[in-house]
Design an enzyme around this catalytic site. Structure first.
Site, PDB file in Angstrom:
ATOM      1  N   ASP A 105      -2.069  36.199  32.182  1.00  0.00           N
ATOM      2  CA  ASP A 105      -1.673  37.584  32.420  1.00  0.00           C
ATOM      3  C   ASP A 105      -0.310  37.630  33.107  1.00  0.00           C
ATOM      4  O   ASP A 105      -0.052  36.884  34.049  1.00  0.00           O
ATOM      5  CB  ASP A 105      -2.736  38.254  33.292  1.00  0.00           C
ATOM      6  CG  ASP A 105      -2.409  39.683  33.627  1.00  0.00           C
ATOM      7  OD1 ASP A 105      -2.375  40.506  32.703  1.00  0.00           O
ATOM      8  OD2 ASP A 105      -2.186  39.978  34.822  1.00  0.00           O
ATOM      9  N   GLU A 137       1.278  36.100  28.237  1.00  0.00           N
ATOM     10  CA  GLU A 137       1.749  37.474  28.155  1.00  0.00           C
ATOM     11  C   GLU A 137       3.157  37.423  28.742  1.00  0.00           C
ATOM     12  O   GLU A 137       3.336  37.433  29.961  1.00  0.00           O
ATOM     13  CB  GLU A 137       0.857  38.418  28.950  1.00  0.00           C
ATOM     14  CG  GLU A 137       1.268  39.869  28.810  1.00  0.00           C
ATOM     15  CD  GLU A 137       0.425  40.807  29.656  1.00  0.00           C
ATOM     16  OE1 GLU A 137       0.154  41.933  29.196  1.00  0.00           O
ATOM     17  OE2 GLU A 137       0.037  40.420  30.778  1.00  0.00           O
TER      18      GLU A 137
END
Length: 690
Positions: free
Chosen positions: A343, A380
């Site tokens: 993330d 990401e």
């Protein structure tokens, strides 16, 4: 009856966390500036007071900056925590030591939040009766020969799901809703769907109470789990027995592996649940705040926030890097996880001064780790402070969530003109992003939707987000959704609009699975689930976020189409190429690996700002494999497309998103007797040449 009192020894500074030894349990934590350290032992998870407090003597129990002690004959099952005193001149030193706060062991593998009160950990004074506890659980798990699957990303179809939301709805009909066990119960559905990997939203222990005040007042909680506090412990609420969360997670992994399905974890190493200067002391803040977090240069009581979540982990400090790598090794080796999605991974690329580093130690340590050499690593590749690295993420092996793919395909399918050059590039694997650095199509994780944003159904049903239920006055969530409602906002009884939306959903699903690169589906999109226009359901642990399994019957056509599209992709190796397309023949005497067209052959409208049609011919990967011809008409009117002649082969209709049954098995495909075909408005058509 008097509580037991266990004798102690000096302990070993080389064993982080709590480690069983022949004569007891070794405890060790790190705190550079601590002046006093205590280990507290509790009989039960809900014990408000410890039965023994062990004060560590720095002359005996400290080595360098490690504090350690061995407690003799200590049985498993007890709970423990640390209290640490030291400097609290936070503005100058960055230290936040507080001897009143009970701290979790950062290396604990089982955690209890039964007594947890986030507010009490934020305000002055003792939180002994309301703190989380680390649990001491002996590890004797039997993997029964389980091994990592090592399915290459070129062969992957990833399915992103939330452990709780996947099975918590009553219609899920599982014995253990919302748990790791329920995922195992749903394996027959996953295998029938045809996916190769599940990507789980965060399963490391996180703080359910980490939500804004207005959101908390509505009785909402942190549902998605992007608020990690314990990087070695599974989330206790995903287990039937929280004390066995580690083994229940392993049971799930073992069952998935037996079914041929890999497990990828969405991991949150960019920030923690401790938040900003007003946030709670859970572990890192009270041990080494000035080491673990990026602090303001002028006022070290404040945090540099590159994540939008209050703090940013100082990932490239040597000690923090080692901690994070150890965590990944644990999940790969001890928990048999097959890969990781990071993330806001660009926050991990920031050096200790906050500036991006192309040779960020933590990222290269992950890439080059022998223990992670065959694990999938997916970034990401952006953060909340404007760093966007899609196509330029440090390293070579890293795959990336391709935000360019998502945005271009959304705009194209909704009918935006002049995009066909970008569409061609994205469908062909995004060579503009990856080829020049020696990377491959599998470095691109292609997605239309994910947990963060609209579902597929909402993408074709809403022009605007509708997040009022979150308690933030609709300010949260993305505004740039590139969606189109078909003429009416939200639910409608208009049969024409309903049919159009379902066709658009099929278009998205078809293009995703026809593209080079790695497709990722959002769980429930194959059922056309809706979140009623809420594109940020991070706090909605209710029917808004849960998958309603009754949709499997209501939207059977979409479910069947998705299954058939995945099977179609798996049947055609030419859709899963390991190298970029060149426009040259793959084999001597063969046709070019790809040819681009408009409605006329070899005449794509690259420079037409109004163009909304594109077609291409894709050669079979082997000489005798079927060739494919893909037609995309996103214009509002039907269009006639020419078909390339292929001597010795005939074109057969395989897919047409405008006419039921939408996709045909090879034995049922219709042979075309002409050199052209009409594609209806807003349609994807695919033909096979055999």
């Amino acid at each position: 009856m008097a509580a037991p009192h266990y004798p102690t020894q000096a302990g070993d500074w080389g064993l982080s966390g709590a480690t069983f030894a022949d004569n007891g349990v070794n405890f060790c934590c790190f705190s550079r500036h601590a002046t006093q350290v205590e280990l507290l032992l509790f009989e039960h998870e809900d014990s408000h007071e410890p039965f023994q407090v062990i004060a560590l003597d720095p002359r005996v129990n400290r080595t360098f900056f490690f504090w350690h002690v061995l407690v003799e004959d200590l049985p498993d099952g007890i709970c423990y925590g640390w209290r640490i005193d030291g400097p609290n001149d936070t503005r100058d030193s960055g230290c936040r030591h507080d001897p009143d706060k009970l701290l979790l062991d950062p290396w604990c593998t089982t955690v209890s939040d039964r007594l947890w009160d986030r507010a009490a950990a934020c305000r002055p004074g003792s939180n002994l009766a309301t703190a989380m506890r680390s649990l001491l659980i002996r590890d004797d798990y039997d993997w029964e020969g389980d091994r990592h699957l090592h399915v290459p990303l070129t062969e992957a179809v990833i399915y992103e799901l939330h452990v709780g939301g996947f099975s918590r709805h009553p219609s899920a009909d599982t014995q253990y809703p919302g748990t790791f066990r329920a995922i195992a119960e749903k394996i027959p559905y996953l295998t029938e769907l045809g996916i190769t990997h599940i990507e789980l939203l965060p399963v490391m222990a996180f703080d359910l109470q980490d939500v804004p005040p207005n959101t908390a007042q509505r009785g909402l909680e942190n549902f998605w789990g992007y608020s990690t506090h314990s990087f070695f412990a599974p989330h206790p609420h995903y287990a039937c027995d929280p004390r066995r969360a580690r083994d229940e997670f392993r049971d799930m992994v073992k069952a998935l592996h037996r079914a041929g399905i890999g497990v990828i974890l969405d991991v949150v190493y960019n920030h923690t649940a401790e938040g900003d200067a007003e946030g709670p002391l859970i572990n890192f803040k009270g041990m080494d705040n000035e080491v673990f977090y990026h602090l303001d240069f002028d006022d070290r009581s404040q945090y540099r926030d590159y994540t939008g979540c209050g703090n940013t982990v100082n990932c490239n400090h040597p000690l923090v890097t080692r901690f994070l790598i150890d965590s990944l090794h644990y999940w790969a080796h001890d928990m048999h996880v097959d890969g990781f999605r990071f993330d806001l991974a660009s926050a991990m690329a920031r050096g200790e001064d906050g500036n991006p580093e192309h040779h960020a130690p933590v990222l290269w340590s992950i890439e080059l780790s022998p223990e992670l050499g065959r694990a999938h690593i997916i970034a990401e590749a952006w953060d909340a402070a404007g760093l966007y690295q899609v196509g330029d993420f440090p390293g070579f092996r890293w795959a990336e969530w391709n935000g360019h793919y998502r945005d271009v395909m959304r705009a194209f399918v909704r009918g935006d003109g002049g995009l066909i050059g970008d569409v061609a590039t994205r469908i062909a694997g995004s060579s503009d992003l990856y080829e020049s650095r020696g990377r491959r199509p599998a470095n691109s994780i292609n997605l239309i939707t994910c947990h963060d944003g609209f579902t597929l159904n909402d993408l074709v049903s809403y022009n605007e987000k509708h997040n009022q239920a979150n308690g933030e006055d609709n300010r949260d969530g993305h505004d740039h959704n590139l969606s189109w409602n078909g003429g009416v906002e939200g639910a409608t009884d208009d049969a024409k609009i309903q049919a159009l939306r379902q066709q658009q959903a099929r278009n998205f699903m078809a293009l995703l699975l026809l593209s080079q690169g790695v497709p990722m589906l959002l769980a429930g999109d194959e059922l056309l689930r809706t979140k009623q226009g809420n594109n940020n359901t991070y706090c909605q642990n209710n029917a808004l976020s849960w998958i309603d399994w009754r949709l499997a019957d209501e939207n059977r056509a979409m479910l069947d189409f998705t299954r058939a599209m995945i099977a179609f992709r798996q049947r055609h190796a030419t859709l899963r190429r390991n190298h970029f397309l060149t426009g040259e023949p793959e084999h001597e005497g063969g046709i070019p690996d790809i040819r681009w067209h408009g409605t006329k052959l070899d005449a794509p409208l690259w420079d037409d700002p109004g163009a909304r049609v594109l077609a291409f011919t894709l050669a079979g990967l082997e000489p005798d494999a079927p060739h494919l011809h893909v037609i995309m008409n996103m214009w509002k009117e039907p269009q006639d497309f020419a078909l390339p002649p292929l001597p010795g082969r005939r074109w057969l209709l395989a897919i047409d998103t405008a006419q039921s049954p939408y996709i045909w098995a090879p034995a049922d495909q219709q042979r075309l007797e002409r050199d052209g075909i009409r594609a209806q408005a807003r349609t994807v058509v695919v033909l096979e040449a055999r």
